[in-house]
Motif scaffolding. Structure first.
Motif, short mmCIF file in Angstrom:
data_model
loop_
_atom_site.label_atom_id
_atom_site.label_comp_id
_atom_site.label_asym_id
_atom_site.label_seq_id
_atom_site.Cartn_x
_atom_site.Cartn_y
_atom_site.Cartn_z
N GLN A 14 0.22 2.99 -8.67
CA GLN A 14 1.46 3.70 -8.38
C GLN A 14 1.66 3.81 -6.87
O GLN A 14 2.77 3.57 -6.36
CB GLN A 14 1.42 5.09 -9.00
N ALA A 15 0.60 4.17 -6.16
CA ALA A 15 0.70 4.31 -4.70
C ALA A 15 1.03 2.97 -4.04
O ALA A 15 1.83 2.90 -3.10
CB ALA A 15 -0.60 4.86 -4.14
N GLU A 16 0.40 1.90 -4.53
CA GLU A 16 0.65 0.57 -3.97
C GLU A 16 2.10 0.14 -4.18
O GLU A 16 2.76 -0.37 -3.27
CB GLU A 16 -0.30 -0.44 -4.62
N THR A 17 2.60 0.35 -5.39
CA THR A 17 3.97 -0.03 -5.72
C THR A 17 4.97 0.72 -4.85
O THR A 17 5.91 0.12 -4.30
CB THR A 17 4.25 0.25 -7.21
N GLU A 18 4.76 2.02 -4.69
CA GLU A 18 5.66 2.83 -3.85
C GLU A 18 5.64 2.34 -2.41
O GLU A 18 6.70 2.24 -1.77
CB GLU A 18 5.24 4.30 -3.91
N LEU A 19 4.47 2.00 -1.90
CA LEU A 19 4.34 1.58 -0.51
C LEU A 19 5.06 0.25 -0.26
O LEU A 19 5.84 0.12 0.69
CB LEU A 19 2.86 1.44 -0.14
N GLY A 25 9.47 -4.91 -0.18
CA GLY A 25 8.74 -5.98 -0.83
C GLY A 25 8.67 -5.81 -2.33
O GLY A 25 9.18 -4.84 -2.89
N ALA A 26 8.07 -6.79 -2.98
CA ALA A 26 7.87 -6.76 -4.43
C ALA A 26 6.39 -6.66 -4.74
O ALA A 26 5.56 -7.28 -4.07
CB ALA A 26 8.45 -8.03 -5.06
N TRP A 27 6.06 -5.85 -5.74
CA TRP A 27 4.66 -5.63 -6.12
C TRP A 27 4.58 -5.50 -7.63
O TRP A 27 5.24 -4.66 -8.23
CB TRP A 27 4.12 -4.36 -5.47
N THR A 28 3.81 -6.39 -8.26
CA THR A 28 3.72 -6.42 -9.71
C THR A 28 2.38 -5.88 -10.18
O THR A 28 1.43 -5.70 -9.40
CB THR A 28 3.89 -7.85 -10.23
N HIS A 29 2.29 -5.66 -11.49
CA HIS A 29 1.03 -5.23 -12.09
C HIS A 29 -0.06 -6.28 -11.85
O HIS A 29 -1.21 -5.93 -11.55
CB HIS A 29 1.21 -4.99 -13.58
N ASP A 30 0.31 -7.55 -11.94
CA ASP A 30 -0.67 -8.61 -11.69
C ASP A 30 -1.14 -8.60 -10.24
O ASP A 30 -2.33 -8.87 -9.97
CB ASP A 30 -0.06 -9.97 -12.03
N ALA A 56 -3.33 -1.56 9.57
CA ALA A 56 -4.21 -1.44 8.41
C ALA A 56 -4.70 -0.01 8.20
O ALA A 56 -4.73 0.49 7.07
CB ALA A 56 -5.40 -2.39 8.55
N ASP A 57 -5.07 0.67 9.28
CA ASP A 57 -5.56 2.04 9.15
C ASP A 57 -4.49 2.95 8.55
O ASP A 57 -4.80 3.84 7.75
CB ASP A 57 -6.00 2.59 10.51
N ASP A 58 -3.23 2.73 8.94
CA ASP A 58 -2.14 3.56 8.42
C ASP A 58 -1.89 3.27 6.94
O ASP A 58 -1.55 4.18 6.17
CB ASP A 58 -0.87 3.33 9.23
N ILE A 59 -2.02 1.99 6.55
CA ILE A 59 -1.86 1.64 5.14
C ILE A 59 -2.93 2.34 4.30
O ILE A 59 -2.63 2.94 3.26
CB ILE A 59 -1.95 0.11 4.96
N VAL A 60 -4.17 2.28 4.76
CA VAL A 60 -5.27 2.92 4.03
C VAL A 60 -5.03 4.43 3.93
O VAL A 60 -5.20 5.03 2.87
CB VAL A 60 -6.61 2.62 4.71
N ALA A 61 -4.63 5.04 5.03
CA ALA A 61 -4.41 6.48 5.03
C ALA A 61 -3.26 6.86 4.10
O ALA A 61 -3.34 7.87 3.38
CB ALA A 61 -4.11 6.95 6.46
N THR A 62 -2.19 6.06 4.10
CA THR A 62 -1.03 6.36 3.26
C THR A 62 -1.39 6.25 1.78
O THR A 62 -1.05 7.13 0.98
CB THR A 62 0.12 5.40 3.58
N LEU A 63 -2.06 5.16 1.40
CA LEU A 63 -2.44 4.99 0.01
C LEU A 63 -3.40 6.08 -0.45
O LEU A 63 -3.25 6.65 -1.54
CB LEU A 63 -3.09 3.62 -0.19
N THR A 64 -4.39 6.37 0.38
CA THR A 64 -5.38 7.38 0.02
C THR A 64 -4.73 8.75 -0.17
O THR A 64 -5.02 9.46 -1.14
CB THR A 64 -6.47 7.46 1.10
#
Length: 210
Positions: A14-19, A25-30, A56-64
């Protein structure tokens, strides 16, 4: 941790899809399945390739942070049999380590929901030099526990995790969850941890030793 001890993979997806969607961009279950078991900073490069214009650090922080929000809101969803097996190990004085590619703050959040002292050691993705599938996380855990990695059992749900555990020399068990795991002479597959106990681990160790 994610997918083996607790069923947090849907939170991550869910977090990945929202980001990715927030950056057009597009993000699928696969797409999400490909990253199961990967290190967070390795995953961050994939998100950048999918249009996420962030360091990269901001991506990790956002997802976490987003996953931790979901944990606070919806609770910790335990995988079948995981907490029960862990409790039996602790009742018998077996040293245990949580080896996860999530960051320490999230690992500590999960551990805080376990109603007993569950782990002697935490090894997390923000603290290892090389993530799974390299052997470093499990070698670090064994060193911190003061044991030979060949005397350890590692339980994993991903190919990267199994590869790390096997490379470190542990007795590796794969418990498939989000993705199927192949049969191999290098590891053992259990369909679930439900009903499994210390006796099963001892039997497996003896079989492997033979």
């Amino acid at each position: 941790m994610d997918g083996t001890l607790v069923d947090t993979e849907p939170y991550w997806m869910q977090a990945e899809t929202e980001l990715v969607h927030a950056h057009g961009g597009a993000w699928t279950h696969d797409d999400a399945l490909v990253l199961v078991g990967s290190g967070l900073w390795e995953s961050a490069r994939v998100f950048q390739e999918h249009g996420v214009d962030m360091p990269a650090d901001d991506i990790v922080a956002t997802l976490t942070a987003r996953v931790q929000e979901q944990l606070d809101a919806d609770g910790v969803p335990w995988r079948p049999g995981a907490k029960e097996l862990l409790r039996e190990l602790r009742d018998h004085g077996i040293p245990t380590a949580l080896v996860t590619m999530s960051v320490r703050s999230m690992a500590q959040q999960i551990v805080s929901h376990i109603p007993f002292p569950a782990f002697d050691v935490l090894v997390t993705g923000d603290e290892v030099e090389r993530p799974k599938p390299f052997p470093d996380p499990y070698l670090d855990a064994a060193k911190l526990l003061g044991v030979d990695p060949h005397a350890c059992v590692a339980i994993e749900d991903s190919m990267n995790g199994l590869a790390s555990a096997v490379a470190a020399g542990t007795v590796a068990i794969g418990v498939p969850h989000m993705i199927p795991l192949p049969d191999s002479d290098e590891h053992t597959l259990w369909p679930t941890l439900a009903g499994r106990g210390l006796a099963d681990l001892i039997e497996l160790i003896e079989e492997r030793a033979a």
